[in-house]
Design a protein around this motif. Structure first.
Motif, PDB file in Angstrom:
ATOM      1  N   LYS A   1       0.836  -1.214   0.000  1.00  0.00           N
ATOM      2  CA  LYS A   1       0.000   0.000   0.000  1.00  0.00           C
ATOM      3  C   LYS A   1       0.864   1.255   0.000  1.00  0.00           C
ATOM      4  N   LYS A   2       0.460   2.243  -0.805  1.00  0.00           N
ATOM      5  CA  LYS A   2       1.165   3.532  -0.771  1.00  0.00           C
ATOM      6  C   LYS A   2       0.843   4.231   0.544  1.00  0.00           C
ATOM      7  N   ARG A   3       1.783   5.080   0.975  1.00  0.00           N
ATOM      8  CA  ARG A   3       1.619   5.687   2.293  1.00  0.00           C
ATOM      9  C   ARG A   3       1.423   7.211   2.212  1.00  0.00           C
ATOM     10  N   ILE A   4       0.525   7.699   3.070  1.00  0.00           N
ATOM     11  CA  ILE A   4       0.170   9.123   3.098  1.00  0.00           C
ATOM     12  C   ILE A   4       0.411   9.682   4.493  1.00  0.00           C
ATOM     13  N   VAL A   5       1.052  10.831   4.592  1.00  0.00           N
ATOM     14  CA  VAL A   5       1.140  11.487   5.906  1.00  0.00           C
ATOM     15  C   VAL A   5       0.716  12.951   5.783  1.00  0.00           C
ATOM     16  N   SER A   6       0.174  13.491   6.876  1.00  0.00           N
ATOM     17  CA  SER A   6      -0.077  14.927   6.922  1.00  0.00           C
ATOM     18  C   SER A   6      -0.368  15.342   8.356  1.00  0.00           C
ATOM     19  N   GLY A   7      -0.376  16.660   8.592  1.00  0.00           N
ATOM     20  CA  GLY A   7      -0.607  17.137   9.955  1.00  0.00           C
ATOM     21  C   GLY A   7      -1.067  18.581   9.989  1.00  0.00           C
ATOM     22  N   VAL A   8      -1.607  18.952  11.146  1.00  0.00           N
ATOM     23  CA  VAL A   8      -2.047  20.331  11.380  1.00  0.00           C
ATOM     24  C   VAL A   8      -1.394  20.796  12.679  1.00  0.00           C
ATOM     25  N   GLN A   9      -1.025  22.074  12.736  1.00  0.00           N
ATOM     26  CA  GLN A   9      -0.453  22.624  13.962  1.00  0.00           C
ATOM     27  C   GLN A   9      -1.551  22.917  14.975  1.00  0.00           C
ATOM     28  N   PRO A  10      -1.333  22.564  16.235  1.00  0.00           N
ATOM     29  CA  PRO A  10      -2.332  22.902  17.242  1.00  0.00           C
ATOM     30  C   PRO A  10      -2.156  24.333  17.752  1.00  0.00           C
ATOM     31  N   THR A  11      -2.418  25.293  16.869  1.00  0.00           N
ATOM     32  CA  THR A  11      -2.365  26.700  17.295  1.00  0.00           C
ATOM     33  C   THR A  11      -3.718  27.299  16.993  1.00  0.00           C
ATOM     34  N   GLY A  12      -4.351  27.902  17.973  1.00  0.00           N
ATOM     35  CA  GLY A  12      -5.674  28.486  17.771  1.00  0.00           C
ATOM     36  C   GLY A  12      -6.659  27.393  17.398  1.00  0.00           C
TER      37      GLY A  12
END
Ligand code: TYM
Length: 325
Positions: A1-12
């Motif tokens: 399986k191909k792999r995906i990553v991502s994220g969001v900063q916990p600011t506000g």
């Protein structure tokens, strides 16, 4: 399986730009790919922060991921700082990163100009190296992000290629870069619509968590009356009817795109539906579509918060204790 990553900063608080540009697009991917979605708390400390607020925002962001439809039984959901290898790889990568590459980053230039030299920590400069390590650590294939992350993704790709070239060894060189690589070179996934949601008070700047006025953004957890009020007061123009893609009308293009995405209609359908409408008749349509789209997310996040409350989860408890991972 191909792999995906991502994220969001916990600011506000997480806003409509984060949702339409990133999180909403993660949902479908978790069925087809191996997905890892993290809350990038270490990126959030590159500008002045409050420890209590950071820990609350970290938990709130996790709740929003789940409320938006990230399924923790399919995707790995975790806090960046809990996996120490992100920082360890960052140190190794930083020794292979020319400082000029970092000085050129638009976000660094903008953020450091705003903060002033004396308030800028070194981490703001090396921020993209940490982001590269978030991605390269997992040999990721794709990274779904909004348009503002394009330059950071480009740097990640260049860094992967540089490390492969410098340290890939004989096999890598013999195969002309087609095998024996240390890092996979990841591709950004930037959506055709929603990649750059603009501010409600100025169609030329992007919607952001750090803009001083809360009127400039729709937060995912804004109550109905707040959403209605923000749309009522948002900036428009003096043209009589509505249209997509007129460069002189950034606000109009932005609000039509938002309407398109939250109503689930095609661009053509929205163009047809709105071509005879003026602002007065369009705004209630947009308000209703936004409230309707966000309602299930808000309902789910209330459920999550109540469960955490009932099970005695305290505000400063570490997310790993919630057994989300
Ligand atoms: P952050 O926290 O600023 O934003 C999270 C995601 O939301 C997107 N976004 C937008 N999309 C459309 N319109 C907008 N107005 C808007 N504002 C924000 C961002 O493009 C992003 O996809 N450095 C990253 C976080 C990060 C990361 C990573 C992402 C750290 N490591 C590894 C992917 C992979 C950031 O600050 O995003």
């Amino acid at each position: 399986k191909k792999r995906i990553v991502s994220g969001v900063q916990p600011t506000g608080s997480v806003h409509l730009g984060n949702y339409l540009g990133a999180i909403k697009n993660w949902i479908a991917l978790q069925n087809t790919y191996e997905t890892l979605f993290f809350i990038v708390d270490l990126h959030a400390i590159t500008l002045p922060y409050d420890t209590k607020e950071l820990s609350k925002a970290t938990r709130d962001t996790a709740a929003i991921y789940l409320a938006c439809g990230i399924d923790a039984s399919k995707a790995s959901v975790f806090v960046q700082s809990h996996v120490h290898a992100h920082v360890e790889l960052m140190w190794l990568l930083s020794s292979a990163t020319p400082i000029g590459w970092l000085n050129r980053m638009i976000q660094f230039k903008e953020k450091s100009r705003k903060a002033g030299d004396e308030n800028v920590g070194v981490a703001l400069l090396t921020y993209p190296v940490l982001m590269a390590s978030d991605i390269l650590l997992y040999q990721s294939d794709f990274v779904p992000v909004g348009e503002d992350q394009k330059q950071h993704l480009e740097l990640t790709r260049e860094l992967a290629e540089r490390v492969n070239y410098l340290y890939g060894g004989r096999k890598w060189k013999k195969l002309g870069g087609r095998g024996g690589a240390i890092f996979k070179v990841p591709e950004p996934l930037i959506p055709p619509a929603g990649a750059r949601v603009m501010s409600l008070t100025d169609g030329l700047s992007k919607m952001s968590k750090s803009a001083p006025s809360d009127q400039s953004r729709i937060n995912l957890l804004d109550p109905k009356d707040v959403i209605a009020n923000k749309i009522k007061r948002c900036k428009t123009d003096s043209f009589s009817v509505l249209e997509f893609d007129n460069p002189e009308r950034p606000e109009c293009n932005n609000l039509l795109s938002v309407y398109q995405l939250v109503s689930g209609k095609t661009k053509e359908d929205v163009a047809k539906e709105c071509q005879g409408l003026n602002w007065g008749s369009f705004k209630p349509l947009l308000t209703d579509a936004l409230i309707e789209h966000l309602h299930p997310i808000q309902f789910q996040s209330n459920m999550i918060f109540s469960t955490w409350l009932l099970t005695g989860v305290h505000e400063n408890q570490l997310l790993s204790d919630l057994q989300l991972v």
